[in-house]
Design an enzyme around this catalytic site. Structure first.
Site, PDB file in Angstrom:
ATOM      1  N   ILE A 291      -2.090 107.345  22.853  1.00 34.93           N
ATOM      2  CA  ILE A 291      -2.069 106.905  21.465  1.00 34.93           C
ATOM      3  C   ILE A 291      -2.600 105.469  21.430  1.00 34.93           C
ATOM      4  O   ILE A 291      -2.624 104.780  22.447  1.00 34.93           O
ATOM      5  CB  ILE A 291      -0.661 106.999  20.824  1.00 34.93           C
ATOM      6  CG1 ILE A 291       0.378 106.228  21.638  1.00 34.93           C
ATOM      7  CG2 ILE A 291      -0.255 108.444  20.632  1.00 34.93           C
ATOM      8  CD1 ILE A 291       1.776 106.275  21.032  1.00 34.93           C
ATOM      9  N   ASP A 292      -3.034 105.040  20.263  1.00 32.94           N
ATOM     10  CA  ASP A 292      -3.645 103.722  20.127  1.00 32.94           C
ATOM     11  C   ASP A 292      -2.680 102.607  20.503  1.00 32.94           C
ATOM     12  O   ASP A 292      -1.459 102.751  20.408  1.00 32.94           O
ATOM     13  CB  ASP A 292      -4.105 103.494  18.684  1.00 32.94           C
ATOM     14  CG  ASP A 292      -5.231 104.407  18.271  1.00 32.94           C
ATOM     15  OD1 ASP A 292      -6.154 104.606  19.087  1.00 32.94           O
ATOM     16  OD2 ASP A 292      -5.190 104.922  17.146  1.00 32.94           O
ATOM     17  N   LYS A 293      -3.247 101.480  20.869  1.00 30.93           N
ATOM     18  CA  LYS A 293      -2.464 100.292  21.198  1.00 30.93           C
ATOM     19  C   LYS A 293      -1.445  99.972  20.112  1.00 30.93           C
ATOM     20  O   LYS A 293      -0.273  99.699  20.400  1.00 30.93           O
ATOM     21  CB  LYS A 293      -3.411  99.106  21.395  1.00 30.93           C
ATOM     22  CG  LYS A 293      -2.716  97.759  21.512  1.00 30.93           C
ATOM     23  CD  LYS A 293      -3.719  96.621  21.511  1.00 30.93           C
ATOM     24  CE  LYS A 293      -3.009  95.271  21.471  1.00 30.93           C
ATOM     25  NZ  LYS A 293      -3.964  94.140  21.394  1.00 30.93           N
TER      26      LYS A 293
END
Length: 353
Positions: free
Chosen positions: A163-165
């Site tokens: 998942i994104d930062k």
């Protein structure tokens, strides 16, 4: 030698069932000398990287994988003195050394085959361009450093999805090759359950809905993904349900049928409801509401309370690779999103009264 350009064809359209990864991974970096004469960049690189043809470099440039001073350039660009030249990809270079680091992890479940981790917003998942240490993979390597089966450099182990930062929530990590293969197959075959919570701009008309639209990298902005008409991009499906209407924003539950890069962020923007404070897609501006100064200040306060896109991977479900047991994990909404919703509840209540 591993050719870092083997995966160039995947750069413009990553649909490898990873939920995320917006960051680019730097494979090579060169700084032109102060006395560097003007030279085409494909020639400049071909004499500095062993075993790479100019044609391959030109393909990389066409895929926007060659940056000069952080800006993509084409193969006919003339290198100038002191230019900083990077070759970047959407996946890490295999040679990156994973250094174990003692970084706290919120492990919600662990056994001999896998771990389920609740990732906080702000933690990068994998080492790459600009983030070579301090990532979740470094933390996992430290936690499992004494495990005889785990090798952080082995691609058959570790992260099954990402998942994104700046997205928080649940991720599953495989601790052996058999678990990785089994779990990866579930993500590929779309049999996992992934449910997210998102705060979006605007009032969504329908209480529930289904968003279908191929997702691929934008031709206008290579840092963004976009929805395409026709066959371009890869198929993506997001199902949503409205949980709470709060004036100029809405809390929604999203379930993924596919796992494309930035899928929820792109699909919600596509239907006119960009995620709140999503800088990359324009949600960090006031998209709905009034022109009053007090309202503008209120929204700015909300941005400070939740200084990232308001997206949380709340639920993750899969079949255990060894036991065959159906497993479902849930994690509460993080504090920053809870505080954001509380502010909007108070604002909406005051307006109605």
């Amino acid at each position: 030698m591993i050719d870092p350009f083997d995966d160039i064809e995947d750069v413009t359209d990553d649909g490898d069932e990873l939920d995320n990864q917006s960051e680019k991974f730097e494979h090579y970096r060169f700084v032109a000398d102060k006395g560097q004469g003007l030279m085409r960049i494909d020639k400049f690189l071909s004499v500095r990287i062993e075993g790479i043809s100019r044609t391959r470099i030109q393909d990389a440039a066409d895929a926007n994988c060659i940056l000069v001073n952080e800006i993509p350039v084409k193969s006919n660009y003339k290198v100038k003195p002191c230019d900083i030249i990077s070759i970047v990809m959407d996946r890490p270079r295999r040679e990156i050394e994973i250094i174990p680091e003692d970084i706290p992890l919120d492990v919600v479940y662990e056994d001999s085959d896998l771990m389920v981790i609740n990732k906080p917003a702000g933690l990068v998942v994998h080492p790459g361009h600009g983030n070579y240490t301090g990532t979740m993979v470094n933390a996992i390597a430290f936690r499992l450093k004494d495990s005889p089966e785990y090798d952080a450099k082995d691609p058959r182990l570790g992260l099954v999805h990402r998942i994104d930062k700046d997205t928080s929530g649940l991720l599953v990590v495989a601790k052996n090759a058999s678990a990785k293969a089994h779990l990866s197959a579930q993500f590929f075959n779309k049999t996992t359950k992934r449910q997210y919570l998102a705060v979006v701009w605007g009032q969504i008309e329908s209480d529930s809905g289904r968003i279908e639209g191929n997702i691929g990298r934008s031709v206008k902005n290579r840092l963004q993904m976009t929805v395409f008409d026709g066959d371009q991009g890869k198929p993506a499906v997001t199902n949503y349900k409205v949980l709470e209407r709060l004036g100029y924003v809405t809390l929604v539950q999203c379930e993924l049928e596919t796992g494309r890069t930035h899928q929820i962020r792109v699909h919600m923007k596509h239907i006119g409801h960009t995620l709140f404070n999503d800088e990359r897609y324009g949600g960090d501006h006031i998209l709905k509401g009034t022109t009053f100064t007090k309202y503008k200040q209120f929204v700015q306060n909300c941005f400070q309370v939740c200084p990232r896109q308001a997206l949380h991977a709340r639920m993750l479900g899969f079949v255990h690779p060894r036991t065959g047991e159906k497993m479902i994990f849930e994690t509460p909404m993080p504090d920053d999103m809870e505080q954001l919703l509380d502010k909007w509840r108070k604002y909406t209540s005051n307006r109605e009264s």
